[in-house]
Design an enzyme around this catalytic site. Structure first.
Site, PDB file in Angstrom:
ATOM      1  N   LEU A   8      17.799 -96.823 -28.071  1.00 35.83           N
ATOM      2  CA  LEU A   8      16.836 -96.893 -29.036  1.00 35.83           C
ATOM      3  C   LEU A   8      16.229 -95.610 -29.399  1.00 35.83           C
ATOM      4  O   LEU A   8      15.437 -94.981 -28.675  1.00 35.83           O
ATOM      5  CB  LEU A   8      15.804 -97.789 -28.937  1.00 35.83           C
ATOM      6  CG  LEU A   8      16.214 -99.356 -28.570  1.00 35.83           C
ATOM      7  CD1 LEU A   8      15.194-100.414 -28.386  1.00 35.83           C
ATOM      8  CD2 LEU A   8      17.189 -99.948 -29.488  1.00 35.83           C
ATOM      9  N   ALA A  10      15.280 -94.732 -32.890  1.00 37.52           N
ATOM     10  CA  ALA A  10      15.002 -94.545 -34.671  1.00 37.52           C
ATOM     11  C   ALA A  10      13.508 -94.206 -35.009  1.00 37.52           C
ATOM     12  O   ALA A  10      13.358 -94.072 -36.086  1.00 37.52           O
ATOM     13  CB  ALA A  10      15.470 -95.976 -35.220  1.00 37.52           C
ATOM     14  N   GLN A  73      19.372 -98.126 -38.116  1.00 37.58           N
ATOM     15  CA  GLN A  73      18.306 -98.954 -38.506  1.00 37.58           C
ATOM     16  C   GLN A  73      17.573 -98.486 -39.692  1.00 37.58           C
ATOM     17  O   GLN A  73      16.586 -97.425 -39.514  1.00 37.58           O
ATOM     18  CB  GLN A  73      17.310 -99.142 -37.304  1.00 37.58           C
ATOM     19  CG  GLN A  73      16.321-100.272 -37.469  1.00 37.58           C
ATOM     20  CD  GLN A  73      15.106-100.068 -36.369  1.00 37.58           C
ATOM     21  OE1 GLN A  73      14.958 -99.323 -35.541  1.00 37.58           O
ATOM     22  NE2 GLN A  73      14.464-101.371 -36.221  1.00 37.58           N
ATOM     23  N   ASP A 101      13.244 -91.774 -25.990  1.00 39.00           N
ATOM     24  CA  ASP A 101      12.155 -90.689 -25.584  1.00 39.00           C
ATOM     25  C   ASP A 101      11.534 -91.074 -24.217  1.00 39.00           C
ATOM     26  O   ASP A 101      10.532 -90.648 -23.823  1.00 39.00           O
ATOM     27  CB  ASP A 101      11.124 -90.878 -26.655  1.00 39.00           C
ATOM     28  CG  ASP A 101      10.512 -92.402 -26.463  1.00 39.00           C
ATOM     29  OD1 ASP A 101      11.121 -93.327 -25.938  1.00 39.00           O
ATOM     30  OD2 ASP A 101       9.117 -92.437 -27.064  1.00 39.00           O
ATOM     31  N   GLY A 136       3.039-103.357 -22.649  1.00 39.11           N
ATOM     32  CA  GLY A 136       3.088-104.794 -22.454  1.00 39.11           C
ATOM     33  C   GLY A 136       2.975-105.164 -21.063  1.00 39.11           C
ATOM     34  O   GLY A 136       3.240-104.540 -20.087  1.00 39.11           O
ATOM     35  N   HIS A 360      20.087 -45.856 -13.759  1.00 37.20           N
ATOM     36  CA  HIS A 360      18.991 -45.833 -14.615  1.00 37.20           C
ATOM     37  C   HIS A 360      19.197 -45.479 -16.141  1.00 37.20           C
ATOM     38  O   HIS A 360      20.174 -44.649 -16.392  1.00 37.20           O
ATOM     39  CB  HIS A 360      17.693 -44.904 -14.058  1.00 37.20           C
ATOM     40  CG  HIS A 360      18.019 -44.113 -13.101  1.00 37.20           C
ATOM     41  ND1 HIS A 360      17.803 -43.842 -12.005  1.00 37.20           N
ATOM     42  CD2 HIS A 360      19.056 -42.811 -13.186  1.00 37.20           C
ATOM     43  CE1 HIS A 360      18.187 -42.910 -11.195  1.00 37.20           C
ATOM     44  NE2 HIS A 360      18.887 -42.391 -12.007  1.00 37.20           N
ATOM     45  N   ASN A 374      30.012 -43.251 -10.388  1.00 40.59           N
ATOM     46  CA  ASN A 374      28.713 -43.141 -10.635  1.00 40.59           C
ATOM     47  C   ASN A 374      28.326 -42.773 -12.085  1.00 40.59           C
ATOM     48  O   ASN A 374      28.775 -41.533 -12.634  1.00 40.59           O
ATOM     49  CB  ASN A 374      28.027 -41.865  -9.781  1.00 40.59           C
ATOM     50  CG  ASN A 374      26.699 -41.787  -9.761  1.00 40.59           C
ATOM     51  OD1 ASN A 374      26.001 -42.662  -8.988  1.00 40.59           O
ATOM     52  ND2 ASN A 374      26.103 -40.902 -10.364  1.00 40.59           N
ATOM     53  N   ASN A 383      30.195 -47.338 -28.733  1.00 36.27           N
ATOM     54  CA  ASN A 383      31.275 -48.391 -28.809  1.00 36.27           C
ATOM     55  C   ASN A 383      31.399 -48.987 -30.292  1.00 36.27           C
ATOM     56  O   ASN A 383      32.499 -49.612 -30.513  1.00 36.27           O
ATOM     57  CB  ASN A 383      31.113 -49.566 -27.820  1.00 36.27           C
ATOM     58  CG  ASN A 383      29.744 -50.316 -28.152  1.00 36.27           C
ATOM     59  OD1 ASN A 383      28.691 -49.825 -28.458  1.00 36.27           O
ATOM     60  ND2 ASN A 383      29.761 -51.538 -27.838  1.00 36.27           N
ATOM     61  N   TYR A 384      30.606 -48.635 -31.033  1.00 35.69           N
ATOM     62  CA  TYR A 384      30.813 -49.188 -32.351  1.00 35.69           C
ATOM     63  C   TYR A 384      30.604 -47.832 -33.799  1.00 35.69           C
ATOM     64  O   TYR A 384      29.648 -47.220 -33.891  1.00 35.69           O
ATOM     65  CB  TYR A 384      29.453 -50.045 -32.485  1.00 35.69           C
ATOM     66  CG  TYR A 384      29.285 -50.798 -33.776  1.00 35.69           C
ATOM     67  CD1 TYR A 384      30.114 -51.493 -34.157  1.00 35.69           C
ATOM     68  CD2 TYR A 384      27.842 -50.647 -34.542  1.00 35.69           C
ATOM     69  CE1 TYR A 384      30.177 -52.376 -35.426  1.00 35.69           C
ATOM     70  CE2 TYR A 384      27.907 -51.443 -35.806  1.00 35.69           C
ATOM     71  CZ  TYR A 384      29.087 -52.370 -36.283  1.00 35.69           C
ATOM     72  OH  TYR A 384      28.996 -53.072 -37.360  1.00 35.69           O
TER      73      TYR A 384
END
Length: 452
Positions: A8, A10, A73, A101, A136, A360, A374, A383-384
């Site tokens: 359930l 909904a 529903q 839930d 309940g 680094h 190294n 690279n672009y």
């Protein structure tokens, strides 16, 4: 016995104060409904029916799968009405009703509940509550036999003293369900068709109502607001922490550790504080993870070390490799055995061979770096070109001088060397020194500018 599962999902969840449907709010980075569906799948049913209403299109789009059937529903007229919408799809000998839930329900608990179901007996999951307000109540006779469930708003003062609460999770004989749902009435304080009224009908029809007790309140807690959502998150994380520690992991502080996916761990793993594991993560024996690290969809081989404040996403670290502090390994990055990536080094789709080092302050993208090479501080693989990505390939035992720029596509052979500050735009053969920088010029008697 065959099994159909009805989930359930909904409800609107107005107390969440959100445009997002309640069942899509996440616990551990997964929608609550997603957790429930995973648990349902673990029971191997013949069908899973998901009853949706508020935000139905969003829920369906987010969680659509071949093994799920979504049922609408249109009006939220109660839990009994919701289950009735799925009736035409149900044909199994047993029907299990879950809630979208309630994400922490355990497979083992549901297996015990389903074992109670027979032609003349149904199974009801209950929980002992410190404060049962809003739940309940399970009403039993003097011999302890369940007689009915009375909703809080309809309960008498005496019934409100009962601490055994209804979780809403119910397993029933499939052939009885249609009859019971057809007899439901909305003559109650809410004006809704309560699924819980099925219990009194079953008793009147001569069936036994057997009960199974949830381990604790949190297992069956539903999230009606963000406070309860946070409680579920905390409980889930503590559950995962306990499981990992039971498998041989040392957590420096289990309260400062998050799992947001599937984690496989070896023995003698040590994880420091504020570590987040996301997606699918594999951690082998003797791995050490320092504080404040995020590791997503990655593999850490035996003895790997991730130092503080590092971020791994879609990466693999070989046996005995280390990275950090403040390292970033992006998707497609792979460190060979004993490779080293130091502070403020970023790798993207880059492979470092065994024993290779980048100590680094470097960016290595779309690169292949041979064993024992190294990489000096400040090295960048360019690279672009503004439209396309290109690769940089280095052989074994390459030495890259500090502050080098390697303009891809470019290849450097085994034992090649670049001078510090070089811009390398063409291939460098093996055993060759490449120097690509302007010749130094000294100007004698130079005077610095002065302020006017």
């Amino acid at each position: 016995m065959s099994l159909d599962i009805v989930i359930l999902a909904a409800g609107q969840g107005t107390r969440m104060r959100s445009a997002l449907p309640k069942v899509l709010h996440p616990v551990a980075n997964k929608p609550m409904l997603g957790h429930v569906i995973d648990t349902a799948r673990s029971l191997q049913p013949q069908s899973i029916q998901v009853v949706i209403g508020h935000g139905a299109d969003t829920v369906r789009e987010r969680l659509a799968a071949d093994d799920l059937n979504f049922v609408i529903q249109a009006e939220q007229l109660g839990t009994g009405h919701a289950v009735a919408q799925a009736l035409p799809q149900l044909s199994a000998e047993r029907v299990l009703i879950l809630y979208g839930d309630v994400p922490l329900i355990e497979t083992a608990t549901l297996q015990r509940l389903l074992a109670l179901v027979s032609d003349d007996q149904l199974g009801l999951l209950t929980v002992e509550l410190a404060d049962p307000t809003g739940y309940g109540r399970i009403v039993r006779d003097d011999s302890g036999v369940v007689q009915a469930i009375v909703e809080h708003k309809d309960a008498s003062d005496a019934q409100r003293q009962i601490r055994e609460g209804n979780t809403g999770i119910l397993a029933v004989p499939g052939k009885r369900l249609a009859d019971w749902l057809g007899r439901l009435s909305n003559s109650n304080a809410q004006g809704e068709y309560y699924l819980t009224d099925v219990i009194a009908m079953a008793v009147a029809d001569g069936l036994t109502v057997a009960t199974e007790r949830a381990a604790d309140e949190m297992e069956v807690l539903g999230a009606n607001d963000r406070i309860q959502l946070a409680q579920l998150e905390c409980h889930y994380q503590q559950r995962m922490a306990r499981r990992l520690m039971a498998q041989g992991v040392t957590l420096r502080d289990p309260h400062r550790f998050d799992v947001r996916g599937q984690v496989s761990v070896g023995r003698d793993v040590t994880i420091d504080i504020n570590v987040i594991l996301e997606g699918k993560v594999v951690i082998e024996d003797d791995v050490q993870i320092g504080p404040n690290c995020v590791i997503k969809d990655s593999v850490l081989r035996k003895g790997a070390i991730v130092k503080a404040n590092s971020h791994l996403d879609g990466a693999e670290m070989g046996e005995g490799a280390d990275c950090g502090p403040f390292a970033r390994l992006r998707p497609g990055s792979k460190l060979g055995a004993k490779a080293h990536v130091g502070n403020f080094v970023e790798l993207k789709n880059a492979v470092m061979g065994e024993g290779a080092k980048a100590g680094h302050l470097s960016y290595l993208g779309d690169a292949e770096i041979g064993a024992r090479s190294n990489i000096g501080a400040g090295t960048i693989t360019c690279n672009y070109d503004g439209a396309n990505k290109f690769r940089t390939v280095m052989g074994e035992d390459v030495f890259i001088g500090s502050n080098s720029a390697l303009v891809a596509p470019v290849m450097l052979g085994d034992r090649a060397t670049t001078g510090a500050g070089s811009v390398v735009t063409s291939d460098v053969p093996a055993d060759t020194l490449a120097v690509g920088r302007a010749k130094q010029r000294n100007i004698e008697g130079w005077k610095r500018p002065t302020k006017k």
